[in-house]
Design an enzyme around this catalytic site. Structure first.
Site, PDB file in Angstrom:
ATOM      1  N   LYS A  93      32.273  29.980  45.407  1.00  0.00           N
ATOM      2  CA  LYS A  93      30.811  30.115  45.503  1.00  0.00           C
ATOM      3  C   LYS A  93      30.093  29.348  44.399  1.00  0.00           C
ATOM      4  O   LYS A  93      28.899  29.064  44.516  1.00  0.00           O
ATOM      5  CB  LYS A  93      30.400  31.583  45.493  1.00  0.00           C
ATOM      6  CG  LYS A  93      30.563  32.303  44.176  1.00  0.00           C
ATOM      7  CD  LYS A  93      30.139  33.759  44.295  1.00  0.00           C
ATOM      8  CE  LYS A  93      30.286  34.524  42.984  1.00  0.00           C
ATOM      9  NZ  LYS A  93      29.389  34.026  41.944  1.00  0.00           N
ATOM     10  N   ASP A  94      30.801  29.022  43.316  1.00  0.00           N
ATOM     11  CA  ASP A  94      30.200  28.290  42.204  1.00  0.00           C
ATOM     12  C   ASP A  94      30.421  26.783  42.295  1.00  0.00           C
ATOM     13  O   ASP A  94      29.951  26.042  41.435  1.00  0.00           O
ATOM     14  CB  ASP A  94      30.781  28.774  40.868  1.00  0.00           C
ATOM     15  CG  ASP A  94      30.400  30.212  40.563  1.00  0.00           C
ATOM     16  OD1 ASP A  94      29.395  30.688  41.119  1.00  0.00           O
ATOM     17  OD2 ASP A  94      31.111  30.848  39.768  1.00  0.00           O
ATOM     18  N   ARG A 141      19.433  34.559  45.489  1.00  0.00           N
ATOM     19  CA  ARG A 141      19.661  35.244  46.765  1.00  0.00           C
ATOM     20  C   ARG A 141      19.580  36.756  46.592  1.00  0.00           C
ATOM     21  O   ARG A 141      18.884  37.451  47.340  1.00  0.00           O
ATOM     22  CB  ARG A 141      21.038  34.857  47.333  1.00  0.00           C
ATOM     23  CG  ARG A 141      21.468  35.734  48.521  1.00  0.00           C
ATOM     24  CD  ARG A 141      22.896  35.458  48.934  1.00  0.00           C
ATOM     25  NE  ARG A 141      23.859  35.662  47.875  1.00  0.00           N
ATOM     26  CZ  ARG A 141      24.358  36.846  47.519  1.00  0.00           C
ATOM     27  NH1 ARG A 141      23.948  37.955  48.129  1.00  0.00           N
ATOM     28  NH2 ARG A 141      25.254  36.944  46.555  1.00  0.00           N
ATOM     29  N   ARG A 142      20.294  37.264  45.590  1.00  0.00           N
ATOM     30  CA  ARG A 142      20.272  38.707  45.362  1.00  0.00           C
ATOM     31  C   ARG A 142      18.874  39.186  44.979  1.00  0.00           C
ATOM     32  O   ARG A 142      18.457  40.270  45.364  1.00  0.00           O
ATOM     33  CB  ARG A 142      21.281  39.079  44.278  1.00  0.00           C
ATOM     34  CG  ARG A 142      22.732  38.919  44.717  1.00  0.00           C
ATOM     35  CD  ARG A 142      23.685  39.058  43.557  1.00  0.00           C
ATOM     36  NE  ARG A 142      25.075  38.909  43.976  1.00  0.00           N
ATOM     37  CZ  ARG A 142      26.061  38.543  43.166  1.00  0.00           C
ATOM     38  NH1 ARG A 142      25.802  38.289  41.883  1.00  0.00           N
ATOM     39  NH2 ARG A 142      27.293  38.434  43.611  1.00  0.00           N
ATOM     40  N   ARG A 159      22.503  37.005  32.368  1.00  0.00           N
ATOM     41  CA  ARG A 159      23.666  36.131  32.243  1.00  0.00           C
ATOM     42  C   ARG A 159      24.751  36.914  31.530  1.00  0.00           C
ATOM     43  O   ARG A 159      24.550  38.019  31.072  1.00  0.00           O
ATOM     44  CB  ARG A 159      23.314  34.876  31.426  1.00  0.00           C
ATOM     45  CG  ARG A 159      22.477  33.838  32.145  1.00  0.00           C
ATOM     46  CD  ARG A 159      23.254  33.101  33.234  1.00  0.00           C
ATOM     47  NE  ARG A 159      24.562  32.663  32.787  1.00  0.00           N
ATOM     48  CZ  ARG A 159      24.805  31.572  32.062  1.00  0.00           C
ATOM     49  NH1 ARG A 159      23.806  30.805  31.665  1.00  0.00           N
ATOM     50  NH2 ARG A 159      26.036  31.248  31.731  1.00  0.00           N
ATOM     51  N   ARG A 165      27.648  42.411  31.412  1.00  0.00           N
ATOM     52  CA  ARG A 165      26.672  42.898  32.385  1.00  0.00           C
ATOM     53  C   ARG A 165      26.837  44.400  32.626  1.00  0.00           C
ATOM     54  O   ARG A 165      25.864  45.154  32.659  1.00  0.00           O
ATOM     55  CB  ARG A 165      26.794  42.118  33.696  1.00  0.00           C
ATOM     56  CG  ARG A 165      26.493  40.637  33.535  1.00  0.00           C
ATOM     57  CD  ARG A 165      26.514  39.919  34.869  1.00  0.00           C
ATOM     58  NE  ARG A 165      26.419  38.470  34.696  1.00  0.00           N
ATOM     59  CZ  ARG A 165      25.931  37.628  35.586  1.00  0.00           C
ATOM     60  NH1 ARG A 165      25.479  38.089  36.739  1.00  0.00           N
ATOM     61  NH2 ARG A 165      25.887  36.332  35.356  1.00  0.00           N
ATOM     62  N   CYS A 248      20.944  25.544  43.888  1.00  0.00           N
ATOM     63  CA  CYS A 248      21.186  26.871  43.313  1.00  0.00           C
ATOM     64  C   CYS A 248      19.980  27.787  43.430  1.00  0.00           C
ATOM     65  O   CYS A 248      20.109  29.003  43.392  1.00  0.00           O
ATOM     66  CB  CYS A 248      21.585  26.733  41.855  1.00  0.00           C
ATOM     67  SG  CYS A 248      20.255  26.094  40.805  1.00  0.00           S
TER      68      CYS A 248
END
Length: 319
Positions: A93-94, A141-142, A159, A165, A248
């Site tokens: 995904k990155d 997106r989130r 980040r 996190r 992105c």
């Protein structure tokens, strides 16, 4: 025995030079790379890990300001081109959809859980979080999905690695949203308070999968790890992204699956504030066309663009 050291050419006791696998130094990157390394060693291929620092790991700026998730891939790719390693492992995904000259994705191992997961204080779910709750994510997106589902919460740009996190939950955040696959690889499934269903919450193209990239012509070194169904489904998802020319900052979710010979693909484009969205879903039999991933992605991308997706999100595609 798996070796982890500075990049250098070395001949193993078995007479073959080890495959030097480049990886970021984060806990998650190392965890998924070690899975790849273990699979190669099981097949009799000696392996050595090479840790590579990237700008994305060193900077505290937002991913969008740094140029997107591709900031993680560029240093790895440069190391591969320069011969500092023989293969590199990416979270798919990155990885930018644009191929790098001279490099190819030689294998996509079997995909893990594609879903996003909520990690909240006090065992709360997305619907039970109180009004004004602070939810952390670095994903456009989130952010759009949260704004659509819970317009009453505060979405906080964050980040940092997974532990950083998670460490903020119950301190200055009420919850964070992370990829379930990453939490699984780190042994942190205990932090999940809710899995977000893929139908109502489509995730990033390629989420849950890793890609092994090598120099063109050297695919054989890792090709034994390629899982064909994963390759087809993630190719379909990522080709939608490529055809839309979405960067992105584009809030896009996509999901493909294979069932009984049919390839299904659904993609959804959100406005940045989550107030609007467009969805396209198509399916075809794998045996009906030469390149089912490309054919299906083209249908989905064209339908989204024809419906006005470029007015919702920063897109540049035209198919």
């Amino acid at each position: 025995m798996l070796r982890e050291r500075a990049p250098r050419v070395q001949t193993s006791a078995r007479g073959a030079a080890p495959v030097r696998i480049g990886t970021r130094g984060s806990a998650l990157a190392l965890a998924q790379t070690r899975v790849v390394a273990a699979a190669l060693e099981k097949s009799g291929v000696p392996v050595e890990l090479v840790t590579i620092s990237t700008e994305g790991d060193r900077s505290t700026e937002s991913l969008a300001s740094l140029g997107g998730t591709g900031v993680f891939a560029s240093a790895l790719r440069e190391a591969l081109v320069q011969g500092k390693c023989d293969a590199i492992v990416h979270s798919l995904k990155d990885l930018p959809t644009q191929p790098h000259p001279g490099l190819v994705i030689a294998a996509t191992p079997k995909r893990e859980d594609v879903r996003d997961a909520l990690c909240a204080r006090d065992g709360l779910t997305l619907d039970s979080l109180p009004e004004g709750a602070r939810i952390g994510t670095g994903s456009p997106r989130r952010r759009a999905q949260l704004s659509a589902r819970r317009p009453d919460v505060e979405v906080v740009d964050i980040r940092g690695n997974v532990d950083t996190r998670l460490g903020r939950v119950g301190v200055d955040l009420d919850a964070v949203i992370l990829a379930a696959a990453g939490l699984s690889r780190l042994g942190r499934l205990d932090a999940i308070t809710e899995y977000l269903g893929i139908d109502g919450w489509p995730t990033a193209p390629g989420q849950g999968a890793v890609a092994i990239e090598v120099r063109a012509g050297e695919e054989k070194s890792v090709s034994s790890l390629d899982h064909r169904p994963t390759r087809v489904t993630v190719d379909a998802e990522r080709q939608v992204l490529a055809l839309l020319e979405a960067g992105c900052a584009a809030p896009i979710g996509a999901h493909a699956l294979i069932d009984d010979g049919l390839l299904f693909l659904s993609a959804r484009v959100y406005s940045a504030d989550g107030a609007e969205r467009l969805t396209s879903s198509h399916a075809l039999y794998l045996s009906d066309v030469t390149n089912p991933a490309t054919e299906l992605a083209t249908r989905v991308a064209r339908e989204l663009l024809d419906a006005g997706a470029a007015t919702l999100a920063p897109l540049g595609g035209g198919v």
